[in-house]
Design a protein around this motif. Structure first.
Motif, PDB file in Angstrom:
ATOM      1  N   ASP A  36      -3.753  33.523 -21.201  1.00  0.00           N
ATOM      2  CA  ASP A  36      -2.449  33.239 -21.087  1.00  0.00           C
ATOM      3  C   ASP A  36      -1.720  33.123 -22.229  1.00  0.00           C
ATOM      4  O   ASP A  36      -2.228  32.967 -23.490  1.00  0.00           O
ATOM      5  CB  ASP A  36      -2.360  31.764 -20.452  1.00  0.00           C
ATOM      6  N   LYS A  37      -0.196  33.789 -22.352  1.00  0.00           N
ATOM      7  CA  LYS A  37       0.327  33.744 -23.486  1.00  0.00           C
ATOM      8  C   LYS A  37       0.903  32.584 -23.845  1.00  0.00           C
ATOM      9  O   LYS A  37       1.234  31.554 -23.438  1.00  0.00           O
ATOM     10  CB  LYS A  37       1.662  34.612 -23.291  1.00  0.00           C
ATOM     11  N   GLY A  38       0.678  32.585 -25.458  1.00  0.00           N
ATOM     12  CA  GLY A  38       0.964  31.541 -26.127  1.00  0.00           C
ATOM     13  C   GLY A  38       2.600  31.366 -26.328  1.00  0.00           C
ATOM     14  O   GLY A  38       3.427  32.028 -25.474  1.00  0.00           O
ATOM     15  N   ASN A  39       3.291  30.251 -26.973  1.00  0.00           N
ATOM     16  CA  ASN A  39       4.728  30.019 -27.002  1.00  0.00           C
ATOM     17  C   ASN A  39       5.068  29.638 -25.615  1.00  0.00           C
ATOM     18  O   ASN A  39       6.297  30.181 -24.987  1.00  0.00           O
ATOM     19  CB  ASN A  39       5.436  31.072 -27.649  1.00  0.00           C
ATOM     20  N   SER A  40       3.984  28.802 -24.840  1.00  0.00           N
ATOM     21  CA  SER A  40       4.539  28.434 -23.615  1.00  0.00           C
ATOM     22  C   SER A  40       3.954  27.038 -23.343  1.00  0.00           C
ATOM     23  O   SER A  40       3.412  26.550 -24.206  1.00  0.00           O
ATOM     24  CB  SER A  40       3.878  29.365 -22.459  1.00  0.00           C
ATOM     25  N   ILE A  41       4.530  26.752 -22.157  1.00  0.00           N
ATOM     26  CA  ILE A  41       4.084  25.014 -21.827  1.00  0.00           C
ATOM     27  C   ILE A  41       3.135  24.982 -20.860  1.00  0.00           C
ATOM     28  O   ILE A  41       3.288  25.850 -19.773  1.00  0.00           O
ATOM     29  CB  ILE A  41       5.225  24.223 -21.307  1.00  0.00           C
ATOM     30  N   THR A  42       1.955  24.222 -21.023  1.00  0.00           N
ATOM     31  CA  THR A  42       1.018  24.076 -19.854  1.00  0.00           C
ATOM     32  C   THR A  42       1.080  22.855 -19.221  1.00  0.00           C
ATOM     33  O   THR A  42       1.588  21.716 -19.878  1.00  0.00           O
ATOM     34  CB  THR A  42      -0.429  23.934 -20.540  1.00  0.00           C
ATOM     35  N   ASP A  67      -2.187  32.215 -28.103  1.00  0.00           N
ATOM     36  CA  ASP A  67      -2.778  32.483 -26.571  1.00  0.00           C
ATOM     37  C   ASP A  67      -4.259  31.667 -26.218  1.00  0.00           C
ATOM     38  O   ASP A  67      -4.749  31.053 -27.144  1.00  0.00           O
ATOM     39  CB  ASP A  67      -3.227  34.001 -26.714  1.00  0.00           C
ATOM     40  N   PHE A  68      -4.355  31.452 -24.938  1.00  0.00           N
ATOM     41  CA  PHE A  68      -5.289  30.405 -24.492  1.00  0.00           C
ATOM     42  C   PHE A  68      -5.781  30.949 -23.361  1.00  0.00           C
ATOM     43  O   PHE A  68      -5.454  31.429 -22.498  1.00  0.00           O
ATOM     44  CB  PHE A  68      -4.624  28.992 -24.654  1.00  0.00           C
ATOM     45  N   TYR A  69      -6.955  30.019 -23.084  1.00  0.00           N
ATOM     46  CA  TYR A  69      -7.602  30.088 -21.484  1.00  0.00           C
ATOM     47  C   TYR A  69      -7.441  28.589 -21.047  1.00  0.00           C
ATOM     48  O   TYR A  69      -7.098  27.676 -21.811  1.00  0.00           O
ATOM     49  CB  TYR A  69      -8.924  30.521 -21.571  1.00  0.00           C
ATOM     50  N   THR A  70      -7.338  28.520 -19.466  1.00  0.00           N
ATOM     51  CA  THR A  70      -7.102  27.256 -19.154  1.00  0.00           C
ATOM     52  C   THR A  70      -8.263  26.963 -18.003  1.00  0.00           C
ATOM     53  O   THR A  70      -9.023  27.937 -17.449  1.00  0.00           O
ATOM     54  CB  THR A  70      -5.958  27.205 -18.500  1.00  0.00           C
ATOM     55  N   GLY A  71      -8.306  25.594 -17.774  1.00  0.00           N
ATOM     56  CA  GLY A  71      -9.378  25.097 -16.592  1.00  0.00           C
ATOM     57  C   GLY A  71      -8.453  25.349 -15.233  1.00  0.00           C
ATOM     58  O   GLY A  71      -7.647  26.135 -15.141  1.00  0.00           O
ATOM     59  N   GLU A  95     -15.179  32.259 -31.705  1.00  0.00           N
ATOM     60  CA  GLU A  95     -14.736  31.157 -30.849  1.00  0.00           C
ATOM     61  C   GLU A  95     -13.393  30.713 -31.508  1.00  0.00           C
ATOM     62  O   GLU A  95     -13.290  29.600 -31.804  1.00  0.00           O
ATOM     63  CB  GLU A  95     -15.619  30.026 -30.548  1.00  0.00           C
ATOM     64  N   CYS A  96     -12.513  31.457 -31.040  1.00  0.00           N
ATOM     65  CA  CYS A  96     -11.030  31.128 -31.592  1.00  0.00           C
ATOM     66  C   CYS A  96      -9.887  30.807 -30.677  1.00  0.00           C
ATOM     67  O   CYS A  96      -8.646  30.514 -30.940  1.00  0.00           O
ATOM     68  CB  CYS A  96     -10.667  32.177 -32.627  1.00  0.00           C
ATOM     69  N   PHE A  97     -10.453  30.949 -29.281  1.00  0.00           N
ATOM     70  CA  PHE A  97      -9.327  30.680 -28.309  1.00  0.00           C
ATOM     71  C   PHE A  97      -9.497  29.432 -27.686  1.00  0.00           C
ATOM     72  O   PHE A  97     -10.288  28.741 -27.120  1.00  0.00           O
ATOM     73  CB  PHE A  97      -9.424  31.832 -27.118  1.00  0.00           C
ATOM     74  N   PRO A  98      -8.204  28.486 -27.577  1.00  0.00           N
ATOM     75  CA  PRO A  98      -8.094  27.221 -27.009  1.00  0.00           C
ATOM     76  C   PRO A  98      -8.514  27.255 -25.763  1.00  0.00           C
ATOM     77  O   PRO A  98      -7.886  28.169 -24.947  1.00  0.00           O
ATOM     78  CB  PRO A  98      -6.895  26.598 -27.542  1.00  0.00           C
ATOM     79  N   TYR A  99      -9.246  26.537 -25.106  1.00  0.00           N
ATOM     80  CA  TYR A  99      -9.556  26.361 -23.696  1.00  0.00           C
ATOM     81  C   TYR A  99      -8.960  25.016 -23.126  1.00  0.00           C
ATOM     82  O   TYR A  99      -9.307  23.892 -23.576  1.00  0.00           O
ATOM     83  CB  TYR A  99     -11.015  26.040 -23.288  1.00  0.00           C
ATOM     84  N   VAL A 132     -13.244  28.658 -27.356  1.00  0.00           N
ATOM     85  CA  VAL A 132     -14.155  29.717 -26.744  1.00  0.00           C
ATOM     86  C   VAL A 132     -13.894  31.006 -27.145  1.00  0.00           C
ATOM     87  O   VAL A 132     -13.017  31.390 -27.967  1.00  0.00           O
ATOM     88  CB  VAL A 132     -13.886  29.479 -25.241  1.00  0.00           C
ATOM     89  N   GLY A 133     -14.915  31.936 -27.052  1.00  0.00           N
ATOM     90  CA  GLY A 133     -14.888  33.260 -27.235  1.00  0.00           C
ATOM     91  C   GLY A 133     -14.293  33.969 -26.053  1.00  0.00           C
ATOM     92  O   GLY A 133     -13.642  33.422 -25.220  1.00  0.00           O
ATOM     93  N   LYS A 134     -13.919  35.481 -26.429  1.00  0.00           N
ATOM     94  CA  LYS A 134     -13.402  36.352 -25.380  1.00  0.00           C
ATOM     95  C   LYS A 134     -14.045  36.065 -23.998  1.00  0.00           C
ATOM     96  O   LYS A 134     -15.083  36.259 -23.840  1.00  0.00           O
ATOM     97  CB  LYS A 134     -13.457  37.622 -25.817  1.00  0.00           C
ATOM     98  N   GLN A 135     -13.269  35.899 -22.835  1.00  0.00           N
ATOM     99  CA  GLN A 135     -13.916  35.811 -21.625  1.00  0.00           C
ATOM    100  C   GLN A 135     -13.346  37.004 -20.676  1.00  0.00           C
ATOM    101  O   GLN A 135     -12.524  37.869 -21.139  1.00  0.00           O
ATOM    102  CB  GLN A 135     -13.096  34.352 -20.926  1.00  0.00           C
ATOM    103  N   ASP A 136     -14.056  36.980 -19.449  1.00  0.00           N
ATOM    104  CA  ASP A 136     -13.496  38.159 -18.665  1.00  0.00           C
ATOM    105  C   ASP A 136     -12.222  38.008 -18.119  1.00  0.00           C
ATOM    106  O   ASP A 136     -11.517  39.158 -17.843  1.00  0.00           O
ATOM    107  CB  ASP A 136     -14.567  38.112 -17.575  1.00  0.00           C
ATOM    108  N   LYS A 137     -11.631  36.899 -18.002  1.00  0.00           N
ATOM    109  CA  LYS A 137     -10.176  36.658 -17.515  1.00  0.00           C
ATOM    110  C   LYS A 137      -9.360  37.054 -18.532  1.00  0.00           C
ATOM    111  O   LYS A 137      -9.500  36.674 -19.732  1.00  0.00           O
ATOM    112  CB  LYS A 137     -10.198  35.175 -16.751  1.00  0.00           C
TER     113      LYS A 137
END
Length: 332
Positions: A65-71, A85-89, A39-43, A57-62
């Protein structure tokens, strides 16, 4: 003679410099999969805490999104730089740029947040389409291009002094034992009068220079900088959260002029107290916070009848001298 810096507006949809798009993942929290992977990916969600990170969280099916960016959370005005790199809601947008660095992001974020405030007025609700046509004003070079070097150096000059302070460590281990003196209980009303915050509705406040304190549980309850009439401000006092995002009952000392929302009560000392004493007492009040929440709000009456434990002298009076020395032993 040095040529003055020039500024020009640029749309966030200007593909020469930016790539503004919807998230590649957009996973509802209830749909996150429990995996056996690390579980190393920021959600990232629309929360205004912890750089927008709700959990890891761990690896998801989706796709990630690439890091070095603004959410960007449109409806919550949350804007953060994501280094990895990260996942989002849901309802999180991504701003990328080939010129992006951490410093560039920190320069852009306040400008983007200003535009999000404008998108929340009246029927002009926040949407990706409306954000795309918003413009931010950037410093430019001789060719009229965004002056990325200037932005990078500007932020770097702001950060350097802060990094130095962090390295030098502002706090030391307390030199005084709290158990070296007796303690006794007192009503808060023994020392303070209470006054509810009077900033008015946050959505009606304009940006300014006076700190706005709301019922938050972190960052010393700081919310934003606003413009208000002087008669609505407090100075060098303790604020206590009446309710809020898990912050009911928390107390914070503010060694500056500020304005508070109606979800906050300011404690005004009846007799002079040093800043160190008020800081000490604010922690003692916070120690009682667990008993309050949305089902048991801390109104003014309950607050003034709240008891707190304080160090006392031999004759049973509050030992303000001890409190001051204790705080001074921690702070350089």
């Amino acid at each position: 003679m040095t040529k003055s810096l020039q500024y020009l507006p640029f749309e966030l949809s200007d593909t020469r410099y930016f790539n503004l798009h919807s998230t590649s993942s957009g996973i509802d929290k209830v749909r996150l999969k429990i995996t056996n992977s690390l579980e190393c990916f920021p959600y990232i969600t629309r929360t205004d805490k912890n750089n927008g990170c709700d959990m890891f969280v761990g690896k998801q099916d989706k796709p990630l999104d690439k890091g070095n960016s603004i959410t960007i959370g449109l409806d919550t005005q949350t804007v953060f730089y994501q280094p990895t790199d990260f996942y989002t809601g849901q309802n999180v947008q991504i701003l990328e740029s080939k010129f992006m660095t951490k410093n560039i992001a920190l320069f852009l974020i306040p400008l983007i947040k200003k535009q999000l405030v404008l998108l929340n007025w009246g029927g002009n609700g926040a949407t990706l389409g409306r954000l795309r046509v918003k413009k931010i004003v950037l410093p430019v070079d001789e060719k009229g291009e965004p002056n990325w070097d200037y932005m990078d150096n500007f932020i770097n000059n702001q950060i350097k002094p802060l990094e130095k302070l962090a390295d030098e460590s502002l706090l030391t281990y307390p030199l005084i034992n709290l158990n070296s003196v007796p303690w006794s209980d007192f009503y808060i009303s023994d020392f303070f009068e209470a006054e509810r915050g009077k900033s008015g509705a946050k959505r009606k406040l304009y940006s300014g220079q006076i700190p706005l304190v709301s019922a938050r549980k972190q960052f010393n309850a700081f919310d934003s900088f606003v413009t208000v009439d002087e008669s609505k401000t407090f100075k060098k006092s303790i604020s206590v959260n009446n309710n809020g995002d898990g912050g009911a009952g928390l107390a914070f000392f503010h060694n500056y002029k500020y304005v508070a929302t109606q979800d906050v009560t300011a404690l005004i000392e009846k007799e002079f107290m040093s800043n160190e004493v008020k800081l000490f007492i604010s922690v003692c009040i916070t120690k009682q916070a667990d008993k309050f929440g949305h089902g048991n709000k801390l109104n003014t009456k309950r607050l003034l009848h709240q008891k707190i434990m304080l160090p006392v002298t031999i004759d049973g009076k509050p030992d303000f001298n001890f409190m001051e020395k204790y705080i001074s032993s921690i702070m350089n």
